[in-house]
Design a protein around this motif. Structure first.
Motif, PDB file in Angstrom:
ATOM      1  N   THR A 208       0.851  -1.057   0.132  1.00 50.31           N
ATOM      2  CA  THR A 208      -0.323  -0.430   0.073  1.00 50.31           C
ATOM      3  C   THR A 208       0.496   1.686  -0.103  1.00 50.31           C
ATOM      4  OG1 THR A 208      -0.319   0.008   2.445  1.00 50.31           O
ATOM      5  CG2 THR A 208      -1.713  -0.504   1.209  1.00 50.31           C
ATOM      6  N   PHE A 209       0.075   2.010  -0.647  1.00 52.10           N
ATOM      7  CA  PHE A 209       0.847   3.853  -0.728  1.00 52.10           C
ATOM      8  C   PHE A 209       0.351   4.739  -0.075  1.00 52.10           C
ATOM      9  CE2 PHE A 209       1.482   0.822  -4.525  1.00 52.10           C
ATOM     10  CZ  PHE A 209       3.083   1.208  -4.970  1.00 52.10           C
ATOM     11  N   GLY A 210       0.655   6.132  -0.163  1.00 55.72           N
ATOM     12  CA  GLY A 210       0.626   6.950   0.840  1.00 55.72           C
ATOM     13  C   GLY A 210      -0.967   7.258   0.901  1.00 55.72           C
ATOM     14  N   PRO A 211      -1.367   8.694   1.444  1.00 54.13           N
ATOM     15  CA  PRO A 211      -2.585   8.539   1.112  1.00 54.13           C
ATOM     16  C   PRO A 211      -3.212   9.428  -0.676  1.00 54.13           C
ATOM     17  CG  PRO A 211      -1.909  10.091   2.925  1.00 54.13           C
ATOM     18  CD  PRO A 211      -0.693   9.326   2.375  1.00 54.13           C
ATOM     19  N   ARG A 212      -2.321  10.071  -0.751  1.00 54.16           N
ATOM     20  CA  ARG A 212      -2.393  10.898  -1.722  1.00 54.16           C
ATOM     21  C   ARG A 212      -3.491  10.402  -2.682  1.00 54.16           C
ATOM     22  NH1 ARG A 212       2.734  14.164  -4.864  1.00 54.16           N
ATOM     23  NH2 ARG A 212       2.952  14.283  -2.655  1.00 54.16           N
ATOM     24  N   ALA A 213      -3.306   8.970  -3.546  1.00 51.19           N
ATOM     25  CA  ALA A 213      -3.946   8.435  -4.434  1.00 51.19           C
ATOM     26  C   ALA A 213      -5.657   8.581  -4.452  1.00 51.19           C
ATOM     27  CB  ALA A 213      -3.465   7.167  -5.356  1.00 51.19           C
ATOM     28  N   VAL A 214      -5.818   7.922  -2.819  1.00 53.09           N
ATOM     29  CA  VAL A 214      -7.080   8.520  -2.840  1.00 53.09           C
ATOM     30  C   VAL A 214      -8.150   9.121  -2.471  1.00 53.09           C
ATOM     31  CG1 VAL A 214      -8.237   7.000  -0.512  1.00 53.09           C
ATOM     32  CG2 VAL A 214      -6.045   5.672  -0.843  1.00 53.09           C
ATOM     33  N   ARG A 215      -7.304   9.869  -1.536  1.00 53.86           N
ATOM     34  CA  ARG A 215      -7.604  11.508  -1.768  1.00 53.86           C
ATOM     35  C   ARG A 215      -7.922  12.346  -2.956  1.00 53.86           C
ATOM     36  NH1 ARG A 215      -3.512  14.595   0.293  1.00 53.86           N
ATOM     37  NH2 ARG A 215      -3.054  13.553   2.343  1.00 53.86           N
ATOM     38  N   ARG A 216      -7.218  11.746  -4.113  1.00 50.89           N
ATOM     39  CA  ARG A 216      -8.010  12.253  -5.676  1.00 50.89           C
ATOM     40  C   ARG A 216      -8.788  11.680  -6.075  1.00 50.89           C
ATOM     41  NH1 ARG A 216      -2.397  11.857  -7.068  1.00 50.89           N
ATOM     42  NH2 ARG A 216      -2.884   9.820  -8.192  1.00 50.89           N
ATOM     43  N   CYS A 217      -8.992  10.257  -5.835  1.00 47.04           N
ATOM     44  CA  CYS A 217     -10.252   9.684  -6.374  1.00 47.04           C
ATOM     45  C   CYS A 217     -11.278  10.348  -5.250  1.00 47.04           C
ATOM     46  CB  CYS A 217      -9.887   7.652  -6.046  1.00 47.04           C
ATOM     47  SG  CYS A 217      -9.037   6.942  -6.804  1.00 47.04           S
ATOM     48  N   LEU A 234     -11.395   4.278 -11.406  1.00 48.41           N
ATOM     49  CA  LEU A 234     -10.278   4.799 -10.176  1.00 48.41           C
ATOM     50  C   LEU A 234      -8.934   3.962 -10.310  1.00 48.41           C
ATOM     51  CD1 LEU A 234     -13.390   4.614  -7.933  1.00 48.41           C
ATOM     52  CD2 LEU A 234     -12.312   6.796  -9.285  1.00 48.41           C
ATOM     53  N   ALA A 235      -8.613   2.996 -10.455  1.00 48.83           N
ATOM     54  CA  ALA A 235      -7.673   1.993 -10.772  1.00 48.83           C
ATOM     55  C   ALA A 235      -6.520   2.794 -11.297  1.00 48.83           C
ATOM     56  CB  ALA A 235      -7.225   0.879  -9.786  1.00 48.83           C
ATOM     57  N   ALA A 236      -7.235   2.982 -12.311  1.00 53.80           N
ATOM     58  CA  ALA A 236      -6.299   3.142 -14.216  1.00 53.80           C
ATOM     59  C   ALA A 236      -6.119   4.205 -13.693  1.00 53.80           C
ATOM     60  CB  ALA A 236      -7.495   2.407 -14.637  1.00 53.80           C
ATOM     61  N   ASP A 237      -7.100   5.247 -13.255  1.00 51.51           N
ATOM     62  CA  ASP A 237      -7.191   6.871 -12.966  1.00 51.51           C
ATOM     63  C   ASP A 237      -5.651   6.821 -11.560  1.00 51.51           C
ATOM     64  OD1 ASP A 237      -8.599   7.473 -14.988  1.00 51.51           O
ATOM     65  OD2 ASP A 237     -10.095   7.867 -13.889  1.00 51.51           O
ATOM     66  N   ALA A 238      -5.645   6.657 -11.117  1.00 52.20           N
ATOM     67  CA  ALA A 238      -4.315   6.339 -10.045  1.00 52.20           C
ATOM     68  C   ALA A 238      -3.270   5.919 -10.502  1.00 52.20           C
ATOM     69  CB  ALA A 238      -4.997   5.490  -8.682  1.00 52.20           C
ATOM     70  N   GLY A 239      -2.843   4.556 -11.611  1.00 55.23           N
ATOM     71  CA  GLY A 239      -1.586   4.553 -11.748  1.00 55.23           C
ATOM     72  C   GLY A 239      -1.821   3.182 -11.042  1.00 55.23           C
ATOM     73  N   LEU A 240      -2.634   2.475 -10.278  1.00 49.99           N
ATOM     74  CA  LEU A 240      -2.863   1.412  -9.501  1.00 49.99           C
ATOM     75  C   LEU A 240      -3.327   0.213  -9.767  1.00 49.99           C
ATOM     76  CD1 LEU A 240      -3.159   3.195  -6.076  1.00 49.99           C
ATOM     77  CD2 LEU A 240      -0.894   2.568  -7.160  1.00 49.99           C
ATOM     78  N   SER A 241      -3.072  -0.608  -9.307  1.00 49.46           N
ATOM     79  CA  SER A 241      -4.156  -2.193  -9.675  1.00 49.46           C
ATOM     80  C   SER A 241      -4.992  -2.243  -9.191  1.00 49.46           C
ATOM     81  CB  SER A 241      -3.479  -3.496  -9.367  1.00 49.46           C
ATOM     82  OG  SER A 241      -3.268  -3.428  -8.077  1.00 49.46           O
TER      83      SER A 241
END
Length: 319
Positions: A208-217, A234-241
């Motif tokens: 898991t990573f920092g909260p930035r990607a989640v905050r953006r979503c 949402l995952a594709a926009d965040a660049g994550l699986s």
């Protein structure tokens, strides 16, 4: 935007059976009265679900095409011939048919059968979105899968939901806000229910990573709740699986992404109910416009706002 299609066929006239049955369906014996054959088919994008029940056994030919097909006996036995291999299954198991080869399915009398057709690219894309990496195509799936397990029942229940003929289900499948996540969830549960070379990887822990990607979503959900918000998107926009994004969400917000989508849409529905006067709309219409089924919406609304949605629609004088 994909629009679903619904098709129903009901045959009861013994004298016109041959003329009225679909060309890929043949009776195993000459029918006698009373006779009944009914099928309901829902098609939306790469997914099709067909439920058929009849008084007499049939021989069904599944065409060769680029899709994974699943035969789920609800009542009665199922015999299948696929790639030269014969299968005999009953309720609790499902036959799995890989892309391209033509398949023959034979039922017993008084059967109830669901056939699920999933475009191969859709299922393979979903697996890659879950894992965050490419996978060899096509997937090598076993010839049967258990639907009596917990995850198998969850998948089968969702298939039954899609095949349901009620107005609520039609509304869910017609609205992209509810249809897109439903379709994605059905694919994910299918990948969890069946065996394949990547099945164990779906249970492995992910970083898991920092909260930035989640905050953006979350900001995106707040700004665009009317869009078809899927985990894959949402995952594709965040660049994550998908699995990594879900893990981050649980770590930093202690809820799953769907909770935030529902929270924001429930707030928008509340605002709509406040805006309209009685007679201008209904609770059911507002619920469906935001991708909710009416009954779960009423329950969730009451928990969130402390009173039923109809009270909000009638105005503060009834509070």
């Amino acid at each position: 935007m994909t629009t679903p299609t619904f098709a129903d066929l009901h045959v009861t006239d013994v004298g016109r059976v041959d003329a009225q049955l679909p060309p890929d369906v043949h009776l195993d014996h000459v029918p006698t009265a009373p006779f009944a054959f009914h099928t309901h088919r829902v098609t939306r994008g790469p997914l099709a679900v067909e439920q058929t029940h009849a008084t007499d056994g049939i021989r069904l030919r599944l065409p060769d095409r680029p899709s994974y097909q699943f035969g789920v006996p609800v009542r009665g036995p199922l015999h299948a011939d696929h790639r030269g291999e014969e299968l005999d299954l009953g309720p609790g198991d499902a036959a799995v048919f890989s892309p391209w080869p033509e398949t023959t399915v034979v039922t017993g009398d008084r059967f109830d059968l669901m056939v699920v057709d999933v475009g191969s690219a859709a299922l393979e894309d979903m697996l890659e979105a879950l894992l965050g990496r490419a996978v060899p195509r096509p997937l090598r799936l076993p010839t049967s899968m258990a639907v009596g397990t917990a995850v198998g029942r969850m998948w089968a229940d969702m298939v039954r939901l899609v095949a349901d003929t009620t107005a609520d289900t039609a509304a869910v499948l017609t609205n992209p806000m509810s249809a897109e996540p439903l379709q994605d969830t059905l694919l994910v549960r299918l990948l969890l229910a069946t065996d394949h070379a990547h099945r164990d990887a779906l249970d492995e822990r992910v970083p898991t990573f920092g909260p930035r990607a989640v905050r953006r979503c979350v900001d995106y959900i707040e700004d665009h709740p009317e869009r078809p918000l899927t985990l894959a998107g949402l995952a594709a926009d965040a660049g994550l699986s998908i699995r990594a994004l879900e893990g981050c969400w649980l770590r930093h917000r202690e809820v799953r992404p769907g909770h935030d989508v529902g929270r924001v849409r429930l707030g928008r529905a509340h605002r709509d109910l406040q805006f309209h006067r009685p007679g201008e709309t209904t609770v059911t219409a507002v619920a469906r416009s935001w991708g909710f089924r009416p009954q779960p919406f009423v329950a969730a609304y009451g928990m969130r706002f402390g009173h039923p949605p109809g009270q909000t629609l009638r105005g503060p004088v009834f509070a």
